[in-house]
Write an enzyme that holds these catalytic residues in place. Structure first.
Site, PDB file in Angstrom:
ATOM      1  N   ARG A 144       0.859  -1.173   0.000  1.00  0.00           N
ATOM      2  CA  ARG A 144       0.000   0.000   0.000  1.00  0.00           C
ATOM      3  C   ARG A 144       0.901   1.232   0.000  1.00  0.00           C
ATOM      4  NH1 ARG A 144      -2.252  -3.493   4.016  1.00  0.00           N
ATOM      5  NH2 ARG A 144      -4.391  -4.141   3.541  1.00  0.00           N
ATOM      6  N   LYS A 168      -2.732  -2.101   7.685  1.00  0.00           N
ATOM      7  CA  LYS A 168      -3.968  -1.673   8.333  1.00  0.00           C
ATOM      8  C   LYS A 168      -4.077  -2.292   9.720  1.00  0.00           C
ATOM      9  CE  LYS A 168      -7.106  -0.528   4.569  1.00  0.00           C
ATOM     10  NZ  LYS A 168      -8.412  -0.827   3.960  1.00  0.00           N
ATOM     11  N   HIS A 232      -1.692   2.309  -6.209  1.00  0.00           N
ATOM     12  CA  HIS A 232      -2.705   1.259  -6.085  1.00  0.00           C
ATOM     13  C   HIS A 232      -2.694   0.349  -7.310  1.00  0.00           C
ATOM     14  CE1 HIS A 232      -5.875  -0.181  -3.566  1.00  0.00           C
ATOM     15  NE2 HIS A 232      -6.802  -0.073  -4.483  1.00  0.00           N
ATOM     16  N   ARG A 235       0.158  -2.053  -6.963  1.00  0.00           N
ATOM     17  CA  ARG A 235      -0.177  -3.070  -5.955  1.00  0.00           C
ATOM     18  C   ARG A 235      -1.057  -4.162  -6.559  1.00  0.00           C
ATOM     19  NH1 ARG A 235      -1.156  -4.354  -0.517  1.00  0.00           N
ATOM     20  NH2 ARG A 235      -3.319  -4.655   0.115  1.00  0.00           N
ATOM     21  N   HIS A 258      -4.353  -8.794   3.382  1.00  0.00           N
ATOM     22  CA  HIS A 258      -5.796  -8.707   3.641  1.00  0.00           C
ATOM     23  C   HIS A 258      -6.472 -10.010   3.262  1.00  0.00           C
ATOM     24  CE1 HIS A 258      -6.755  -8.208  -0.616  1.00  0.00           C
ATOM     25  NE2 HIS A 258      -6.003  -7.151  -0.683  1.00  0.00           N
ATOM     26  N   TYR A 267      -9.082 -15.291   4.779  1.00  0.00           N
ATOM     27  CA  TYR A 267      -7.642 -15.155   4.916  1.00  0.00           C
ATOM     28  C   TYR A 267      -7.042 -16.381   5.597  1.00  0.00           C
ATOM     29  CZ  TYR A 267      -3.271 -13.353   6.856  1.00  0.00           C
ATOM     30  OH  TYR A 267      -1.968 -13.170   7.216  1.00  0.00           O
TER      31      TYR A 267
END
Length: 302
Positions: A144, A168, A232, A235, A258, A267
């Site tokens: 990110r 995150k 982005h 990514r 994620h 996940y």
């Protein structure tokens, strides 16, 4: 053999399933498009990896989610027929996820577009060296932009080929760093040492020697790509190219940090050693010098 089975499949759709000639012609077009994509591999020999790659190919061509759904449906129906006729042992399209309809897919670059963006002649000067290292790292490790901006010099282990980033929820993860990115970082670091302000911990610094902001990184990537890419985009290109090459959705989920990569699969944790092995085998710019082979534009930060 393929042609005769395509004809038999068409007859099956008309005679057994009662589909119209127009619908059957649509199935045939989708199958012919897949056969052209395979470039010499027969339809009977195609596997799940080729089907995944085909979905990515259709996406990069700009096909809408409903069109991709239709193509996947044609493949699933065809291979279900071959399975019934004992011409294949599994349906390679059965478990391949289609893009969600009504939700725009993230923009990705084709592998050759990514390669062209990273390419360049001899570089010198802080900004040129820094920007090249930034592009390589974003694409290499699927970071990110906030993770790249927050990355400290101490967070990169060039010997191990890894970076420790904070994602995150303040979660820390270790990601592989490919050979090309390591080379670009090695070229950039002497210039960084000359310009970084005293005590500055950031890996990427401005001409004033301070940490680059997220906004500055976004602006630099857009400018360098002529507006074709954002952080982005890089990514998602990393994720897309790895998934097409390896077919290992869990490893890609681990790399990105994620639980959702366009599917509903939850996940699943993979150890760093397995992730690194998948990465080195699959990423087009993961190879180190001396290896045999070189290989929606929103900032949602997912």
């Amino acid at each position: 053999m393929t042609e005769s089975w395509l004809e038999a499949f068409a007859a099956h759709l008309i005679e057994e399933r009662g589909l119209s000639p127009r619908t059957v012609a649509g199935y045939r077009r989708d199958l012919e498009a897949f056969r052209a994509y395979l470039e010499g591999v027969s339809l009977e020999a195609a596997g799940r990896q080729q089907v995944r790659g085909f979905v990515g190919h259709l996406h990069r061509r700009g096909l809408s989610p409903p069109s991709i759904h239709r193509s996947l449906s044609a493949l699933r129906t065809f291979y279900a027929y071959l399975l019934r006729e004992r011409q294949v042992t599994a349906n390679p399209a059965e478990q391949v996820p289609a893009p969600k309809q009504g939700r725009p897919l993230p923009r990705t670059l084709a592998p050759e577009q990514a390669q062209a963006l990273m390419a360049g002649g001899p570089a010198e000067g802080l900004e040129v060296l820094r920007d090249r290292a930034l592009l390589e790292l974003l694409y290499s490790s699927g970071l990110r932009v906030s993770e790249a901006a927050g990355l400290d010099l101490s967070g990169v282990d060039r010997t191990a080929g890894e970076a420790r980033v904070i994602g995150k929820g303040r979660k820390t993860r270790v990601v592989p760093v490919g050979g090309k990115a390591l080379e670009a970082l090695a070229a950039y670091l002497p210039a960084r040492a000359e310009h970084a302000a005293e005590g500055e911990a950031a890996l990427f610094v401005t001409r004033r020697g301070r940490r680059m902001s997220v906004r500055t990184m976004q602006d630099r990537v857009r400018r360098l790509s002529g507006g074709a890419a954002s952080p982005h985009t890089l990514r998602h290109s990393c994720a897309s190219h790895l998934l097409e090459s390896s077919g290992d959705l869990r490893a890609v989920q681990e790399l990105l940090g994620h639980a959702n990569l366009g599917t509903t699969q939850v996940y699943t944790h993979l150890d760093v050693q397995h992730l690194a092995a998948v990465y080195d085998r699959a990423h087009p710019r993961a190879r180190r010098r001396g290896d045999d082979v070189e290989v929606s534009d929103g900032e949602s930060e997912d």
